[in-house]
Design a protein around this motif. Structure first.
Motif, short mmCIF file in Angstrom:
data_model
loop_
_atom_site.label_atom_id
_atom_site.label_comp_id
_atom_site.label_asym_id
_atom_site.label_seq_id
_atom_site.Cartn_x
_atom_site.Cartn_y
_atom_site.Cartn_z
N ASP A 47 21.26 53.66 -5.77
CA ASP A 47 20.61 54.96 -5.77
C ASP A 47 19.21 54.81 -5.20
O ASP A 47 18.53 53.82 -5.45
CB ASP A 47 20.59 55.59 -7.17
CG ASP A 47 19.58 54.98 -8.11
OD1 ASP A 47 18.38 55.31 -7.97
OD2 ASP A 47 19.97 54.17 -8.97
N LEU A 48 18.83 55.75 -4.40
CA LEU A 48 17.50 55.76 -3.80
C LEU A 48 16.78 57.00 -4.31
O LEU A 48 17.26 58.10 -4.12
CB LEU A 48 17.59 55.80 -2.26
CG LEU A 48 18.37 54.66 -1.63
CD1 LEU A 48 18.52 54.89 -0.13
CD2 LEU A 48 17.70 53.33 -1.89
N ALA A 49 15.67 56.79 -4.99
CA ALA A 49 14.96 57.91 -5.58
C ALA A 49 13.51 57.54 -5.81
O ALA A 49 13.18 56.38 -6.01
CB ALA A 49 15.60 58.29 -6.93
N THR A 50 12.67 58.53 -5.76
CA THR A 50 11.28 58.37 -6.16
C THR A 50 11.10 59.21 -7.41
O THR A 50 11.17 60.43 -7.36
CB THR A 50 10.32 58.86 -5.05
OG1 THR A 50 10.59 58.10 -3.88
CG2 THR A 50 8.89 58.67 -5.45
N LEU A 51 10.93 58.53 -8.52
CA LEU A 51 10.84 59.24 -9.79
C LEU A 51 9.40 59.48 -10.23
O LEU A 51 9.07 60.54 -10.74
CB LEU A 51 11.58 58.47 -10.88
CG LEU A 51 13.08 58.32 -10.68
CD1 LEU A 51 13.67 57.46 -11.78
CD2 LEU A 51 13.74 59.68 -10.66
N THR A 52 8.55 58.49 -10.06
CA THR A 52 7.23 58.58 -10.68
C THR A 52 6.07 58.33 -9.72
O THR A 52 4.94 58.66 -10.04
CB THR A 52 7.10 57.56 -11.83
OG1 THR A 52 7.17 56.25 -11.27
CG2 THR A 52 8.19 57.75 -12.87
N GLY A 53 6.33 57.70 -8.60
CA GLY A 53 5.24 57.26 -7.74
C GLY A 53 4.57 55.99 -8.23
O GLY A 53 3.68 55.45 -7.59
N ALA A 54 5.00 55.48 -9.38
CA ALA A 54 4.36 54.30 -9.97
C ALA A 54 4.56 53.05 -9.12
O ALA A 54 3.70 52.18 -9.10
CB ALA A 54 4.90 54.07 -11.38
N CYS A 55 5.67 52.96 -8.41
CA CYS A 55 5.87 51.78 -7.53
C CYS A 55 4.85 51.77 -6.41
O CYS A 55 4.34 50.71 -6.04
CB CYS A 55 7.28 51.77 -6.96
SG CYS A 55 8.52 51.15 -8.10
N MET A 56 4.53 52.94 -5.87
CA MET A 56 3.53 52.99 -4.80
C MET A 56 2.16 52.59 -5.32
O MET A 56 1.40 51.93 -4.61
CB MET A 56 3.48 54.38 -4.17
CG MET A 56 4.70 54.67 -3.31
SD MET A 56 4.59 56.27 -2.49
CE MET A 56 3.25 55.97 -1.36
N VAL A 57 1.84 52.97 -6.53
CA VAL A 57 0.56 52.55 -7.12
C VAL A 57 0.52 51.03 -7.24
O VAL A 57 -0.48 50.40 -6.92
CB VAL A 57 0.35 53.22 -8.50
CG1 VAL A 57 -0.86 52.65 -9.20
CG2 VAL A 57 0.21 54.73 -8.34
N ALA A 58 1.62 50.44 -7.66
CA ALA A 58 1.66 49.00 -7.87
C ALA A 58 1.83 48.21 -6.57
O ALA A 58 1.22 47.16 -6.41
CB ALA A 58 2.81 48.65 -8.82
N LEU A 59 2.65 48.72 -5.64
CA LEU A 59 3.06 47.91 -4.49
C LEU A 59 2.57 48.40 -3.14
O LEU A 59 2.73 47.71 -2.14
CB LEU A 59 4.60 47.82 -4.46
CG LEU A 59 5.25 47.23 -5.70
CD1 LEU A 59 6.77 47.32 -5.60
CD2 LEU A 59 4.81 45.79 -5.93
N GLY A 60 1.99 49.60 -3.08
CA GLY A 60 1.48 50.11 -1.82
C GLY A 60 2.52 50.88 -1.03
O GLY A 60 3.60 51.20 -1.51
#
Length: 95
Positions: free
Chosen positions: A4-17
């Motif tokens: 599954d491909l999804a953006t749920l929280t944006g938290a990965c972008m905060v952590a990983l760019g």
């Protein structure tokens, strides 16, 4: 198998760019296969954990589970724990 491909929280972008995706799985061999395919096309990802604390964070007060954790910490892993709860036990899964 399920991906599954999804953006749920944006938290990965905060952590990983902006150029590295967070990846969660319940099967290490599936992860190795996915990594090999990703490496072939220069796709960057980082394997992130779903620990018991993340599963505990989504236990519901009204229902069995809640779609958000109890606080803002570990948001990506708590969101992945939420998705994981809908995956059948024998299904190899990547998010």
């Amino acid at each position: 198998y399920m991906i599954d491909l999804a953006t749920l929280t944006g938290a990965c972008m905060v952590a990983l760019g902006n150029t590295t995706s967070g990846l969660f799985t319940n099967d290490e061999e599936f992860l190795k296969q996915f990594k090999k395919a990703g490496d072939a096309v220069y796709e960057n990802f980082w394997h992130l954990p779903i620990a018991e604390e993340h599963r505990d964070a989504i236990k519901g007060d009204t229902g069995n589970i809640a779609n958000s954790g109890k606080d803002r910490y570990g948001g990506a892993s708590s969101a992945a724990a939420f998705l994981e709860s809908f995956v059948e036990k024998d299904t190899k899964w990547l998010h």
